[in-house]
Scaffold this motif. Structure first.
Motif: not given
Length: 248
Positions: A98-115
């Motif tokens: 925190k504070p969470i950056e938008a591009h870091r959150l986007a990368a984390a969600l991409t990893r989640a989608r791949a899983k």
């Protein structure tokens, strides 16, 4: 992708809600202020992903995960960087400060989608071993977890000036550290941003933003001095590419 927000801070949950509006495939199915509430919601709502704080009243985020019979995928969202090693030991997909950056959150969600995406059936074996399959592309702003023996770091890619083959490992140069990781340069080259990281020869990849000095070398090749060292020699073929890349 169904997401459960777990954070004792209402402001932090609201900020995550705001950031997640940019991802139409993400549905926030619930919010929890502490581990007991989250445990109930995980059981009832069965989310695909937890965005989970570590420090909360009562149980920590780690204690919550340990208490679940079946845990969703997890991305930690925290103000503390000292728990990165433990986070990856419990197989967290990412560790966002925190504070969470938008591009870091986007990368984390991409990893989640791949899983979450089921693997496509294949009649033939993969062409390369699993550890060499390229994953989500990384930017210079991303942080990566590095472990060498008993030592570990959570390092931003922009701070890494050189990747260099060392036997069957790759050595990473950042600050005064030189850890070894079990990755090939080919694997790293597929994941790193080519606008920032350049393969100068068969054994080295440099961060272009750490270049301090460039000199002509033998046979129309180049020699590059990196800030903080070392010097690297650019192969003749890659010297041509280097000039093309950085010319107007």
């Amino acid at each position: 992708m169904n997401v459960l927000l777990v954070d004792d801070s209402r402001l932090a949950r609201n900020e995550l809600r705001h950031l997640l509006q940019a991802f139409p495939d993400v549905q926030i199915v619930g919010e929890a202020k502490h581990a007991a509430e989250a445990r109930t919601q995980v059981r009832e709502l069965r989310p695909d992903l937890l965005l989970l704080d570590i420090h909360m009243p009562g149980e920590t985020g780690f204690e919550l995960l340990a208490s679940l019979d079946v845990a969703p995928h997890v991305v930690f969202t925290t103000a503390y960087d000292e728990f990165a090693l433990r986070a990856f030991e419990v197989n967290a997909l990412d560790y966002l400060l925190k504070p969470i950056e938008a591009h870091r959150l986007a990368a984390a969600l991409t990893r989640a989608r791949a899983k979450l995406q089921p693997a496509a059936p294949s009649a033939s074996p993969p062409s390369s071993p699993p550890e060499e399959v390229a994953s989500t592309p990384l930017t210079e702003h991303d942080q990566v977890f590095v472990k060498d023996g008993d030592e570990c770091w959570f390092v931003r890619l922009s701070d890494i000036r050189l990747f260099e083959i060392n036997g069957s490992y790759t050595q990473i140069y950042f600050n005064q550290h030189r850890p070894l990781i079990p990755r090939t340069l080919q694997h790293l080259e597929q994941r790193l941003d080519p606008r920032v990281f350049f393969r100068v020869n068969r054994q080295q990849i440099i961060n272009l933003k750490w270049v301090e000095n460039i000199q002509p070398w033998f046979s129309n090749s180049l020699k590059i001095q990196l800030r903080g060292g070392p010097e690297v020699e650019v192969s003749r073929q890659q010297s041509v590419r280097f000039r093309e890349l950085l010319s107007l």
